[in-house]
Enzyme design. Structure first.
Site, PDB file in Angstrom:
ATOM      1  N   ASP A  47       0.937  -1.210   0.025  1.00  0.00           N
ATOM      2  CA  ASP A  47      -0.050  -0.114   0.024  1.00  0.00           C
ATOM      3  C   ASP A  47       0.739   1.266   0.078  1.00  0.00           C
ATOM      4  O   ASP A  47       1.483   1.511   0.994  1.00  0.00           O
ATOM      5  CB  ASP A  47      -0.759  -0.060   1.198  1.00  0.00           C
ATOM      6  CG  ASP A  47      -1.903   1.167   1.340  1.00  0.00           C
ATOM      7  OD1 ASP A  47      -1.826   2.159   0.673  1.00  0.00           O
ATOM      8  OD2 ASP A  47      -2.710   1.271   2.112  1.00  0.00           O
ATOM      9  N   TYR A  80     -10.282  15.462  -5.874  1.00  0.00           N
ATOM     10  CA  TYR A  80      -9.097  14.959  -6.727  1.00  0.00           C
ATOM     11  C   TYR A  80      -8.317  16.139  -7.333  1.00  0.00           C
ATOM     12  O   TYR A  80      -7.010  15.920  -7.747  1.00  0.00           O
ATOM     13  CB  TYR A  80      -9.982  14.185  -7.998  1.00  0.00           C
ATOM     14  CG  TYR A  80      -9.101  13.622  -8.939  1.00  0.00           C
ATOM     15  CD1 TYR A  80      -8.388  12.289  -8.819  1.00  0.00           C
ATOM     16  CD2 TYR A  80      -9.305  14.379 -10.297  1.00  0.00           C
ATOM     17  CE1 TYR A  80      -7.651  12.008 -10.048  1.00  0.00           C
ATOM     18  CE2 TYR A  80      -8.280  13.731 -11.206  1.00  0.00           C
ATOM     19  CZ  TYR A  80      -7.574  12.668 -11.257  1.00  0.00           C
ATOM     20  OH  TYR A  80      -7.022  11.990 -12.290  1.00  0.00           O
ATOM     21  N   LYS A 109      -4.397  16.331  -7.189  1.00  0.00           N
ATOM     22  CA  LYS A 109      -3.506  16.381  -8.250  1.00  0.00           C
ATOM     23  C   LYS A 109      -2.688  17.781  -8.273  1.00  0.00           C
ATOM     24  O   LYS A 109      -1.504  17.660  -8.767  1.00  0.00           O
ATOM     25  CB  LYS A 109      -4.090  16.403  -9.571  1.00  0.00           C
ATOM     26  CG  LYS A 109      -4.834  14.830  -9.637  1.00  0.00           C
ATOM     27  CD  LYS A 109      -3.678  13.880  -9.794  1.00  0.00           C
ATOM     28  CE  LYS A 109      -4.095  12.389 -10.218  1.00  0.00           C
ATOM     29  NZ  LYS A 109      -3.220  11.440 -10.187  1.00  0.00           N
TER      30      LYS A 109
END
Length: 305
Positions: free
Chosen positions: A73, A171, A175
């Protein structure tokens, strides 16, 4: 192929499917030895019990390449360390880290809950930082021992991180954070022979299949502009020794088009030479904005996007 990355050791995260799988296969095709990392989760990050990394390793081996599986992970600091150690144990070195793993939990901002925010920030942003931190530690130690590598990092941002995307606040923020991490890492790690760049790809994956469902191969050419394999050639080149000197950059990749994203930069300015009064600033800001021009629209804000 050209053997551009012959015998280089490459770690690719999120390499079980989509763009990550394409990267792993493309590196192997150019002679690299690949650590294929994928924890095997659904689109929203939930566990599935699948083993996509092992399937990609089998594909590479069937084609005569060398690869090993990692199911660590990348958001777990110890897991990220083990991922880097996997490359060292199996292949004796590390030359390239491609951070690609991620998932989405899309919501309009007013419906986005804390868990959905935390999960996406964690897998994208921490999932880039943790492997990078351990890879950087290895490369620094190698450089101090007189064994500096032509090391490369390729991070994965997004058009959402560059311009924003309606319904993807978590998101987009993650990013955008990756682009900031990229330029700082490039500045800090250059002394050890490490370059750090990022891509903002457009391709058909599990995360984008609904968006790009209609973008298939052109009938006249057979070229599928949204195929994930279109993104990988640039990533392979950035991971090669040939890309020395290119660092701290973000490249947008879509189909056959490659472009350099123009990052935030200092724009028009007015300096009074003293503290402004609030009432003075209206015309000042209006003038600055007129000189700077209009920003690019957020994805989803303009009906044409």
């Amino acid at each position: 192929m050209s053997g551009l990355c012959r015998d280089r050791v490459v770690v690719v995260t999120g390499a079980g499917r989509g763009i990550g799988r394409a990267h792993a296969l493309a590196f192997a095709d150019e002679g690299a030895r690949v650590v294929v990392n994928d924890i095997g989760v659904a689109l929203d990050g939930s566990a599935t019990g699948e083993g996509p990394a092992a399937r990609v390793v089998a594909e590479i081996e069937e084609l005569g390449g060398k690869a090993v599986t990692s199911t660590d992970d990348v958001t777990d600091f110890a897991g990220a360390r083990n991922l880097i150690d996997t490359a060292l144990r199996h292949f004796g070195r590390l030359d390239v880290l491609v951070n690609n793993a991620g998932f989405v939990r899309d919501r309009m901002l007013v419906n986005l809950n804390e868990d959905e925010w935390d999960a996406v920030i964690r897998v994208h942003l921490k999932g880039h930082f943790a492997p990078l931190r351990h890879a950087a530690g290895y490369w620094r130690a190698e450089a101090k021992a007189g064994r500096a590598r032509a090391a490369r990092v390729v991070n994965t941002s997004s058009g959402a991180g560059l311009l924003g995307s309606v319904g993807q606040a978590n998101y987009s923020a993650a990013k955008a954070g990756i682009t900031g991490l990229t330029v700082v890492a490039a500045a800090e790690l250059g002394r050890y022979g490490v370059t750090v760049n990022a891509i903002a790809p457009s391709a058909r994956t599990r995360m984008t299949e609904e968006v790009f469902a209609g973008d298939m191969a052109k009938p006249d050419s057979g070229f599928d502009a949204m195929a994930p394999e279109n993104v990988s050639p640039l990533v392979v080149w950035l991971g090669s020794a040939e890309s020395a000197g290119v660092t701290g950059r973000v490249f947008e990749v879509e189909g056959g088009k490659v472009s350099v994203a123009q990052a935030w930069r200092h724009g028009p300015a007015v300096d009074k030479g003293a503290r402004w009064e609030p009432g003075e600033l209206g015309p000042v800001v209006t003038g600055l904005l007129a000189e700077a021009g209009e920003p690019e629209p957020v994805y989803g804000q303009d009906a044409k996007r």
